[in-house]
Design a protein around this motif. Structure first.
Motif, PDB file in Angstrom:
ATOM      1  N   THR A 164       0.851  -1.301   0.085  1.00  0.00           N
ATOM      2  CA  THR A 164      -0.038   0.037   0.074  1.00  0.00           C
ATOM      3  C   THR A 164       0.814   1.351  -0.022  1.00  0.00           C
ATOM      4  N   ALA A 165       2.182   1.263   0.133  1.00  0.00           N
ATOM      5  CA  ALA A 165       3.163   2.212   0.293  1.00  0.00           C
ATOM      6  C   ALA A 165       3.366   2.884  -1.112  1.00  0.00           C
ATOM      7  N   ALA A 166       3.396   4.086  -1.174  1.00  0.00           N
ATOM      8  CA  ALA A 166       3.635   4.802  -2.435  1.00  0.00           C
ATOM      9  C   ALA A 166       5.351   4.539  -3.134  1.00  0.00           C
ATOM     10  N   TRP A 167       5.053   4.550  -4.263  1.00  0.00           N
ATOM     11  CA  TRP A 167       6.452   4.069  -4.848  1.00  0.00           C
ATOM     12  C   TRP A 167       7.501   5.497  -4.875  1.00  0.00           C
ATOM     13  N   ILE A 168       8.668   4.873  -4.587  1.00  0.00           N
ATOM     14  CA  ILE A 168       9.972   5.760  -4.181  1.00  0.00           C
ATOM     15  C   ILE A 168      10.766   5.429  -5.636  1.00  0.00           C
ATOM     16  N   ASP A 169      11.168   6.678  -6.293  1.00  0.00           N
ATOM     17  CA  ASP A 169      12.043   6.529  -7.684  1.00  0.00           C
ATOM     18  C   ASP A 169      13.402   6.862  -7.311  1.00  0.00           C
ATOM     19  N   LEU A 170      14.294   5.786  -7.216  1.00  0.00           N
ATOM     20  CA  LEU A 170      15.731   6.096  -6.830  1.00  0.00           C
ATOM     21  C   LEU A 170      16.531   6.369  -8.053  1.00  0.00           C
ATOM     22  N   ALA A 171      16.012   6.417  -9.083  1.00  0.00           N
ATOM     23  CA  ALA A 171      16.868   6.887 -10.388  1.00  0.00           C
ATOM     24  C   ALA A 171      16.985   8.289 -10.233  1.00  0.00           C
ATOM     25  N   ALA A 172      16.056   9.179  -9.475  1.00  0.00           N
ATOM     26  CA  ALA A 172      16.115  10.698  -9.607  1.00  0.00           C
ATOM     27  C   ALA A 172      17.243  10.956  -8.551  1.00  0.00           C
ATOM     28  N   GLU A 173      17.986  10.078  -7.861  1.00  0.00           N
ATOM     29  CA  GLU A 173      19.096  10.497  -6.903  1.00  0.00           C
ATOM     30  C   GLU A 173      20.266   9.693  -7.677  1.00  0.00           C
ATOM     31  N   THR A 174      21.412  10.553  -7.127  1.00  0.00           N
ATOM     32  CA  THR A 174      22.941  10.144  -7.523  1.00  0.00           C
ATOM     33  C   THR A 174      23.603   9.142  -6.468  1.00  0.00           C
ATOM     34  N   PRO A 175      23.820   7.888  -6.748  1.00  0.00           N
ATOM     35  CA  PRO A 175      24.234   7.073  -5.723  1.00  0.00           C
ATOM     36  C   PRO A 175      25.802   6.905  -5.751  1.00  0.00           C
ATOM     37  N   THR A 176      26.222   6.331  -4.772  1.00  0.00           N
ATOM     38  CA  THR A 176      27.586   5.994  -4.777  1.00  0.00           C
ATOM     39  C   THR A 176      27.678   4.474  -5.038  1.00  0.00           C
ATOM     40  N   MET A 177      28.905   3.885  -5.475  1.00  0.00           N
ATOM     41  CA  MET A 177      29.137   2.413  -5.685  1.00  0.00           C
ATOM     42  C   MET A 177      30.161   1.584  -5.045  1.00  0.00           C
ATOM     43  N   THR A 178      30.051   2.067  -3.682  1.00  0.00           N
ATOM     44  CA  THR A 178      30.977   1.409  -2.769  1.00  0.00           C
ATOM     45  C   THR A 178      30.440   0.060  -2.541  1.00  0.00           C
ATOM     46  N   GLY A 179      31.426  -0.842  -2.911  1.00  0.00           N
ATOM     47  CA  GLY A 179      30.967  -2.374  -2.389  1.00  0.00           C
ATOM     48  C   GLY A 179      30.949  -2.948  -3.858  1.00  0.00           C
ATOM     49  N   SER A 180      30.912  -2.348  -4.978  1.00  0.00           N
ATOM     50  CA  SER A 180      30.993  -2.919  -6.389  1.00  0.00           C
ATOM     51  C   SER A 180      31.988  -3.553  -6.634  1.00  0.00           C
ATOM     52  N   MET A 181      32.244  -4.529  -7.620  1.00  0.00           N
ATOM     53  CA  MET A 181      33.481  -5.462  -8.068  1.00  0.00           C
ATOM     54  C   MET A 181      32.900  -5.907  -9.202  1.00  0.00           C
ATOM     55  N   CYS A 182      33.828  -6.377 -10.060  1.00  0.00           N
ATOM     56  CA  CYS A 182      33.879  -6.889 -11.364  1.00  0.00           C
ATOM     57  C   CYS A 182      35.219  -7.689 -11.560  1.00  0.00           C
ATOM     58  N   ASN A 183      35.030  -9.022 -12.247  1.00  0.00           N
ATOM     59  CA  ASN A 183      35.901  -9.712 -13.031  1.00  0.00           C
ATOM     60  C   ASN A 183      35.570 -10.522 -14.201  1.00  0.00           C
ATOM     61  N   SER A 184      36.045 -11.616 -14.481  1.00  0.00           N
ATOM     62  CA  SER A 184      35.723 -12.194 -15.685  1.00  0.00           C
ATOM     63  C   SER A 184      34.595 -12.940 -15.598  1.00  0.00           C
ATOM     64  N   THR A 185      34.289 -13.277 -14.426  1.00  0.00           N
ATOM     65  CA  THR A 185      33.128 -14.533 -14.193  1.00  0.00           C
ATOM     66  C   THR A 185      31.874 -13.693 -13.275  1.00  0.00           C
ATOM     67  N   ASN A 186      32.381 -12.884 -12.509  1.00  0.00           N
ATOM     68  CA  ASN A 186      31.332 -12.177 -11.614  1.00  0.00           C
ATOM     69  C   ASN A 186      31.232 -10.779 -11.531  1.00  0.00           C
ATOM     70  N   SER A 187      30.219 -10.278 -11.412  1.00  0.00           N
ATOM     71  CA  SER A 187      30.057  -8.632 -11.505  1.00  0.00           C
ATOM     72  C   SER A 187      28.915  -8.121 -10.580  1.00  0.00           C
ATOM     73  N   LEU A 188      29.353  -7.329  -9.462  1.00  0.00           N
ATOM     74  CA  LEU A 188      28.414  -6.898  -8.396  1.00  0.00           C
ATOM     75  C   LEU A 188      28.184  -5.459  -8.513  1.00  0.00           C
ATOM     76  N   LEU A 189      27.087  -4.807  -8.709  1.00  0.00           N
ATOM     77  CA  LEU A 189      26.806  -3.349  -8.705  1.00  0.00           C
ATOM     78  C   LEU A 189      26.083  -2.957  -7.556  1.00  0.00           C
ATOM     79  N   VAL A 190      26.814  -2.367  -6.680  1.00  0.00           N
ATOM     80  CA  VAL A 190      26.057  -1.803  -5.325  1.00  0.00           C
ATOM     81  C   VAL A 190      25.835  -0.358  -5.576  1.00  0.00           C
ATOM     82  N   LEU A 191      24.655  -0.008  -5.537  1.00  0.00           N
ATOM     83  CA  LEU A 191      24.202   1.569  -5.651  1.00  0.00           C
ATOM     84  C   LEU A 191      23.752   2.004  -4.101  1.00  0.00           C
TER      85      LEU A 191
END
Length: 449
Positions: free
Chosen positions: A264-291
């Motif tokens: 029942t709660a209203a929707w919150i659009d996170l695309a309107a905010e600018t996030p940081t990506m602390t905790g993100s990582m990537c290699n040849s087999t795994n990619s993790l994007l943390v916003l």
């Protein structure tokens, strides 16, 4: 006794709408309105001149005099987007209070001891006003909602900055007026709770960014005489890009990244905010994007690349999407539905956990069982970025045989079967190979007496 109050409410709203309409100048400078009211009182502020845009320094000077040296409890109602036009369009300009989307706000301004309205504050970023209030109060904002506030113990002897995030018209299920009405209901609930707790407060209602920006093109830049109509290219926000040790390795773009913490709660659009990506990582087999968002939400996208011998190629899948808020985490699985060749990006018009869901929640936490995600015009790539900075060819989630195509094919097949059956029946018709002779003797039937 109801008629004088109704009349004064109509006069207040008509003045409110006229006030915003009068100071509307159509300037190309991005600006947001700021409305302040207090249960204790605010210093008087002369109305700004027509067309004047309040600067950050001017607002800082006023807040310094308004807050003084003592502790203050400030309620910041920060809407994702807000402009002066929202008050004139959805504010019941013609005196019909039932038609207004800001009934609780109007009542709060009318009942407060003092209020200040700034139709045009110079907007410089989504975090400008929260940062300004944080600097004035000397405390960090605390993200809360009405349910949390009712159980929250507030120390009135110290300064408090309570942040209430309000969405704008981003949900496909509600109109702008319904969203603004829901936001107004939140404001009413918060003020009722503060009144019940008997805690003095100062409230601020504004937007993270303007909902409408009208640009005026200088005549000096336009050639004289008549010219053909030219297409206006809209501003398109840049995709979110994470740089690994070897350069860019993850890209994400979405028109809306909407979340909801209950059915029942209203929707919150996170695309309107600018996030940081602390905790993100990537290699040849795994990619993790943390916003990581300033509003307290954390959105994570986990992708894995595998080799499949049947197709003799590498594919990547979006294994899971995780949403974290206030220490609670909800996990949504997309492994069976969201995948693409490793050298492609993945695109889908709607990636959602509701309706025809591509994301399936597999959380065991009861507090997160009602959380929902809805991504609009979603595109992501975690491997093999084209030229290092661009999306590769997109593998779209829409199948070739849509429901409309299947309906057309089945209808055509049914009509073809009817035609073939009719043609078969016609070809089975045969003419008679023998006829009765009308000149022959007639048949006599003897009659018995």
């Amino acid at each position: 006794m109801a008629e004088p109050r109704s009349s004064s409410r109509r006069m207040l709203m008509a003045f409110f709408a006229f006030f915003f309409a009068f100071f509307y100048t159509g300037s190309s400078t991005a600006q947001v309105p700021v409305v302040l009211w207090s249960s204790e009182g605010l210093p008087a502020l002369a109305p700004p001149a027509a067309g004047h845009i309040v600067s950050t320094d001017q607002l800082t000077a006023y807040l310094t005099s308004a807050f003084g040296s003592g502790p203050r409890t400030v309620l910041l109602f920060l809407q994702d987007k807000l402009s002066k036009d929202d008050f004139t369009v959805f504010g019941g300009v013609f005196g019909n209070k039932q038609d207004s989307a800001f009934q609780n706000l109007e009542a709060a301004l009318q009942s407060s001891s003092s209020s200040v309205t700034l139709p045009a504050f110079e907007w410089s970023g989504s975090s400008a006003i929260p940062a300004l209030l944080q600097e004035e109060l000397g405390v960090s904002p605390l993200l809360v909602d009405p349910d949390t506030l009712s159980h929250l113990s507030i120390n009135s002897s110290a300064s408090n900055l309570l942040l209430f995030n309000l969405p704008y018209c981003t949900s496909v299920h509600k109109s702008c007026k319904e969203v603004l009405h829901d936001n107004d209901e939140v404001i009413g609930k918060v003020l009722t709770i503060m009144k019940a707790k008997k805690i003095p407060y100062t409230a601020v209602y504004t937007g993270s960014q303007p909902s409408r920006v009208i640009s005026e093109t200088s005549m000096s830049n336009q050639p004289a005489g008549r010219s053909l109509l030219q297409a206006v290219v809209p501003d398109v926000k840049a995709p979110i890009m994470f740089n690994g040790t070897g350069g860019p390795c993850i890209m994400l773009w979405a028109q809306n990244l909407s979340i909801s913490l209950s059915s029942t709660a209203a929707w919150i659009d996170l695309a309107a905010e600018t996030p940081t990506m602390t905790g993100s990582m990537c290699n040849s087999t795994n990619s993790l994007l943390v916003l990581n968002y300033a509003s307290g939400y954390v959105l994570s996208f986990n992708m894995i690349q595998r080799f499949y011998s049947v197709s003799a190629r590498n594919w990547f899948t979006l294994e899971s999407v995780q949403l974290q808020s206030n220490g609670v985490t909800a996990s949504f699985s997309g492994r069976r539905a969201i995948y693409a060749p490793a050298e492609y990006s993945y695109h889908c018009q709607t990636v959602s956990s509701i309706g025809d869901a591509l994301l399936v929640q597999n959380s065991t936490n009861v507090n997160a069982s009602q959380w929902r995600l809805n991504f609009v015009d979603f595109q992501i790539q975690g491997f093999s970025l084209a030229n290092g900075t661009n999306f590769s060819y997109a593998s779209d989630c829409a199948g070739f045989f849509t429901a409309g195509i299947w309906m057309g094919l089945l209808t055509s097949l049914l009509m073809l079967l009817i035609f073939v059956y009719g043609l078969h029946m016609i070809m089975q018709l045969n003419t008679m190979d023998r006829f009765d002779d009308p000149k022959g003797p007639s048949i006599s039937v003897p009659q018995s007496e």
